[in-house]
Design an enzyme around this catalytic site. Structure first.
Site, PDB file in Angstrom:
ATOM      1  N   ALA A  66     143.836  13.389  92.134  1.00  0.00           N
ATOM      2  CA  ALA A  66     143.014  14.588  92.026  1.00  0.00           C
ATOM      3  C   ALA A  66     141.843  14.283  91.105  1.00  0.00           C
ATOM      4  O   ALA A  66     141.895  13.363  90.285  1.00  0.00           O
ATOM      5  CB  ALA A  66     143.842  15.756  91.493  1.00  0.00           C
ATOM      6  N   GLY A 111     147.583  12.661  93.390  1.00  0.00           N
ATOM      7  CA  GLY A 111     147.408  13.489  94.575  1.00  0.00           C
ATOM      8  C   GLY A 111     147.285  12.699  95.859  1.00  0.00           C
ATOM      9  O   GLY A 111     147.620  13.191  96.938  1.00  0.00           O
ATOM     10  N   GLU A 114     150.787  11.970  96.863  1.00  0.00           N
ATOM     11  CA  GLU A 114     151.367  13.223  97.363  1.00  0.00           C
ATOM     12  C   GLU A 114     150.857  13.549  98.760  1.00  0.00           C
ATOM     13  O   GLU A 114     151.604  14.073  99.598  1.00  0.00           O
ATOM     14  CB  GLU A 114     151.053  14.347  96.378  1.00  0.00           C
ATOM     15  N   GLU A 134     150.695  10.973  86.523  1.00  0.00           N
ATOM     16  CA  GLU A 134     150.263  12.208  85.861  1.00  0.00           C
ATOM     17  C   GLU A 134     150.709  12.308  84.408  1.00  0.00           C
ATOM     18  O   GLU A 134     149.981  12.865  83.570  1.00  0.00           O
ATOM     19  CB  GLU A 134     150.776  13.423  86.651  1.00  0.00           C
TER      20      GLU A 134
END
Length: 257
Positions: A66, A111, A114, A134
């Site tokens: 992200a 992300g 994911e 993260e």
């Protein structure tokens, strides 16, 4: 490529989506997620959709995560809204009725990992790097990583990855079941061509039924899942696709799906 953050190419029902922010290593921000969701809504209504391939622009990164620049000053409420947007978009990708394949080139972190986890399977180049880092930023995975990762690789390995934040190479990702195969970067395109040809040669309704049986059956006990499979198997015999497929086999010709 154009200036669009998502490039879409439709090869007779096999649609390729490319996240196009190479200078930002294809990081996911609100604009990327909005554009991706718009494409996915269109694909849900695609009348001849056979499969979806998703990748990142360039050779350095699938999706590096992200966008930290966008996230760093968010309030808890804003962070919740951002995660909710991402989860909704990724769920649309996961629940497409056709096979969804991640073509992982380079960084596949946070992300990005994911996003790949929401695909039915992943193929990685030898230079791919995976991880859920993260915790190194003082947060936890927020786009489904704590839930989809253990379902893919098992809880022990998932906890290892999400609590250490360590990165793994393509071969380790293959060993733990995070990806299905690994190949040189130069061979990814030939794989795409072969996969596209293969998918176009299969019965489109039976492919959808097979994916539905696997996905829906995982959330049921075995007897219920087997009953689902039987129902979907029987339903195949209600249309022309089964007649064409079996007729072609008996007649020793290629089916015309």
């Amino acid at each position: 490529m154009s200036d669009a953050v998502i490039e879409k190419v439709d090869n007779d029902g096999v649609v390729r989506l490319t996240i196009n922010r190479p200078k930002a290593l294809n990081a996911l921000n609100s604009d990327v997620l909005s554009a991706l969701e718009e494409h996915l809504v269109e694909l849900e209504a695609h009348p001849r959709l056979r499969a979806v391939l998703i990748t990142g622009a360039g050779e350095k990164s699938f999706v590096a995560g992200a966008d930290i620049t966008e996230m760093r000053d968010k309030t808890p409420e804003e962070a919740r809204a951002f995660a909710t947007q991402a989860l909704r978009t990724i769920k649309r990708l996961e629940t497409l009725p056709v096979p969804v394949v991640a073509l992982v080139n380079g960084f596949c972190l946070g992300g990005g990992c994911e996003l790949a986890l929401a695909c039915d399977w992943a193929v990685a180049s030898e230079n791919a790097v995976f991880g859920q880092p993260e915790v190194l930023l003082g947060v936890i995975p927020g786009f489904g990583g704590t839930q989809r990762l253990p379902r893919r690789v098992g809880p022990a390995m998932a906890i290892d990855l999400v609590t250490t934040g360590r990165k793994i190479d393509a071969q380790e990702a293959l060993r733990i079941g995070l990806v299905n195969r690994v190949m040189p970067q130069a061979e990814l395109e030939s794989y795409v061509e072969e996969l596209t040809k293969q998918l176009k040669g299969n019965g489109p309704l039976s492919v959808r039924g097979a994916k539905q049986a696997v996905h829906d059956g995982l959330d049921q006990d075995l007897d219920s899942a087997l009953a689902l499979e039987t129902s979907l198997f029987a339903l195949c015999f209600a249309g022309e696709e089964q007649k064409e497929g079996m007729g072609a086999f008996v007649e020793k010709r290629k089916p015309n799906f």
